[in-house]
Design an enzyme around this catalytic site. Structure first.
Site, short mmCIF file in Angstrom:
data_model
loop_
_atom_site.label_atom_id
_atom_site.label_comp_id
_atom_site.label_asym_id
_atom_site.label_seq_id
_atom_site.Cartn_x
_atom_site.Cartn_y
_atom_site.Cartn_z
N HIS A 1 -1.76 -13.92 63.31
CA HIS A 1 -2.10 -15.32 63.09
C HIS A 1 -1.46 -15.93 61.85
O HIS A 1 -1.52 -17.14 61.66
CB HIS A 1 -3.62 -15.50 63.04
CG HIS A 1 -4.08 -16.77 63.67
ND1 HIS A 1 -5.40 -17.02 64.01
CD2 HIS A 1 -3.42 -17.89 64.03
CE1 HIS A 1 -5.51 -18.21 64.54
NE2 HIS A 1 -4.33 -18.77 64.57
N ASP B 1 -11.27 -19.10 66.78
CA ASP B 1 -11.13 -17.86 66.01
C ASP B 1 -12.51 -17.32 65.66
O ASP B 1 -13.47 -18.09 65.53
CB ASP B 1 -10.35 -18.16 64.71
CG ASP B 1 -9.65 -16.96 64.11
OD1 ASP B 1 -10.19 -15.84 64.20
OD2 ASP B 1 -8.56 -17.14 63.54
N HIS C 1 -12.70 -15.86 62.79
CA HIS C 1 -12.58 -15.89 61.33
C HIS C 1 -12.12 -17.26 60.85
O HIS C 1 -11.37 -17.95 61.53
CB HIS C 1 -11.55 -14.85 60.87
CG HIS C 1 -11.81 -13.47 61.39
ND1 HIS C 1 -11.34 -13.04 62.63
CD2 HIS C 1 -12.47 -12.41 60.85
CE1 HIS C 1 -11.73 -11.79 62.82
NE2 HIS C 1 -12.41 -11.38 61.77
N ASP D 1 -10.16 -17.70 58.28
CA ASP D 1 -8.77 -17.55 57.81
C ASP D 1 -8.47 -18.43 56.60
O ASP D 1 -7.41 -19.06 56.51
CB ASP D 1 -7.77 -17.82 58.94
CG ASP D 1 -7.77 -16.72 59.99
OD1 ASP D 1 -8.36 -15.65 59.73
OD2 ASP D 1 -7.19 -16.91 61.07
N HIS E 1 -2.63 -12.67 57.54
CA HIS E 1 -3.21 -13.27 58.74
C HIS E 1 -4.64 -13.78 58.48
O HIS E 1 -5.18 -14.50 59.32
CB HIS E 1 -3.16 -12.30 59.94
CG HIS E 1 -4.16 -11.19 59.93
ND1 HIS E 1 -4.49 -10.49 61.07
CD2 HIS E 1 -4.89 -10.63 58.93
CE1 HIS E 1 -5.39 -9.56 60.78
NE2 HIS E 1 -5.65 -9.63 59.50
N ASP F 1 -6.69 -17.67 68.50
CA ASP F 1 -6.77 -16.26 68.14
C ASP F 1 -7.63 -15.59 69.20
O ASP F 1 -8.78 -16.00 69.42
CB ASP F 1 -7.40 -16.11 66.75
CG ASP F 1 -7.37 -14.68 66.23
OD1 ASP F 1 -7.62 -13.75 67.02
OD2 ASP F 1 -7.13 -14.48 65.03
N ASP G 1 -9.33 -13.03 69.19
CA ASP G 1 -10.64 -12.52 68.75
C ASP G 1 -11.71 -13.60 68.71
O ASP G 1 -12.87 -13.31 68.42
CB ASP G 1 -10.54 -11.74 67.44
CG ASP G 1 -10.30 -12.61 66.20
OD1 ASP G 1 -10.60 -13.81 66.22
OD2 ASP G 1 -9.82 -12.06 65.19
N GLU H 1 -2.71 -12.76 68.00
CA GLU H 1 -3.48 -11.54 67.73
C GLU H 1 -3.80 -10.70 68.97
O GLU H 1 -4.68 -9.83 68.92
CB GLU H 1 -4.78 -11.85 66.97
CG GLU H 1 -4.58 -12.48 65.60
CD GLU H 1 -4.10 -11.51 64.52
OE1 GLU H 1 -3.98 -10.31 64.80
OE2 GLU H 1 -3.84 -11.98 63.39
#
Length: 306
Positions: free
Chosen positions: A100, A127, A129, A131, A144, A230, A232, A275
């Site tokens: 990412h 996402d 996260h 980030d 990332h 992303d 995830d 990712e």
């Protein structure tokens, strides 16, 4: 929904900013899962530009808080140029990641294009996260975990000024959806800048439909919507092929609704798919699911709405 312009697939086979090896194989896994064929079957003009080239991942420890910074800059500069070229030719770039950190180059190119075209950019960041790490709060140095911070002007100048000036984006132009893992120091930064986050608790409380209505509010003809996806973001029960699995993500149907409502907005102009890690997947099921969701992002819907 407006007719979408032609699509360009751009592979970026690197895990240079990640904490696990394997995202470099993501572009090919998406091709094996049939992403180009699936979009072409929807009547879209799809061209696969192949893979970009960049530095090999040396797999070294952090230096001054960043892992592989020179190589990350090199990859992102290449991404920025490639995405900018596709946008200049009136095409929708789909970046096949890769980790990412590459969104820094991708979104920097999109932001420049929007400024040149008089468009207002909105970024949907799907996402687990936020980030929004920096070198002073990151537990790992993996870049990332830093792209949103870099895009908002917090980070090394080589990345924050990739497009010539900083910040590339102001936090009010970003909507983060599905967040459920934020580091302690990162949490303070997120609050300080006022990032617009629709975390999993909020999704649980009000539902994906209301979240997407709020995230997509007031989009009009002069808006360009960039989706940075992303993998995830998804619950690992349905998408195990990622390096940083966080339980409690959107279900299949929640993810489908999210994508369908983005498609309904008619404003999608660019996309990152990030990712995907085939080394951690099971018979490419995460890539197949991703292709299914991307089809919905480009207009496939259930039953009589198709």
């Amino acid at each position: 929904m407006q007719k979408l312009p032609p699509i360009s697939l751009v592979g970026v086979p690197t895990d240079i900013g990640a904490g696990h090896r394997g995202a470099s194989m993501g572009p090919e896994a998406l091709r094996v899962a049939g992403i180009g064929e699936a979009l072409a079957a929807r009547g879209l003009d799809v061209v696969d530009r192949g893979n970009l080239n960049g530095p090999f991942n040396p797999w070294q420890p952090p230096v001054d808080g960043y892992r592989h910074l020179p190589a990350v800059v090199a990859w992102n500069r290449t991404v920025m140029q490639a995405v900018g070229t596709e946008l200049a030719h009136g095409r929708v770039p789909i970046l096949l990641g890769g980790d990412h950190c590459l969104a820094i180059g991708s979104i920097t190119a999109v932001a420049r294009h929007c400024r040149e075209q008089g468009k207002r950019l909105t970024v949907l960041w799907l996402d687990a996260h936020a980030d929004f790490n920096t070198s002073t709060v990151t537990p790992s140095g993996n870049i990332h975990g830093m792209p949103v911070a870099c895009l908002c002007g917090f980070g090394p100048h080589e990345l924050t000024e990739l497009g010539g000036s900083a910040p590339t984006l102001t936090p009010d132009r970003i909507r983060q959806i599905g967040i459920r893992s934020v580091d302690a120091g990162e949490k303070k930064l997120v609050h300080d800048v006022g990032l617009d986050i629709y975390d999993m608790r909020y999704i649980d409380e009000v539902g994906m439909r209301r979240v997407m209505e709020e995230a997509l509010l007031n989009l009009g003809a002069d808006d360009h919507l960039h989706v940075s996806f992303d993998i995830d973001f998804l619950d690992p029960a349905i998408a195990p092929g990622v390096g940083t699995t966080i339980p409690g993500g959107p279900t299949y149907r929640e993810a489908q609704l999210c994508m369908e409502m983005i498609a309904d907005s008619g404003r999608l102009g660019s996309l990152d798919i990030m990712e995907l890690n085939p080394a951690l997947d099971v018979r490419n099921q995460t890539a197949l699911l991703t292709v299914d969701l991307v089809e919905s992002l480009f207009g496939k819907s259930t039953l009589m709405r198709d």
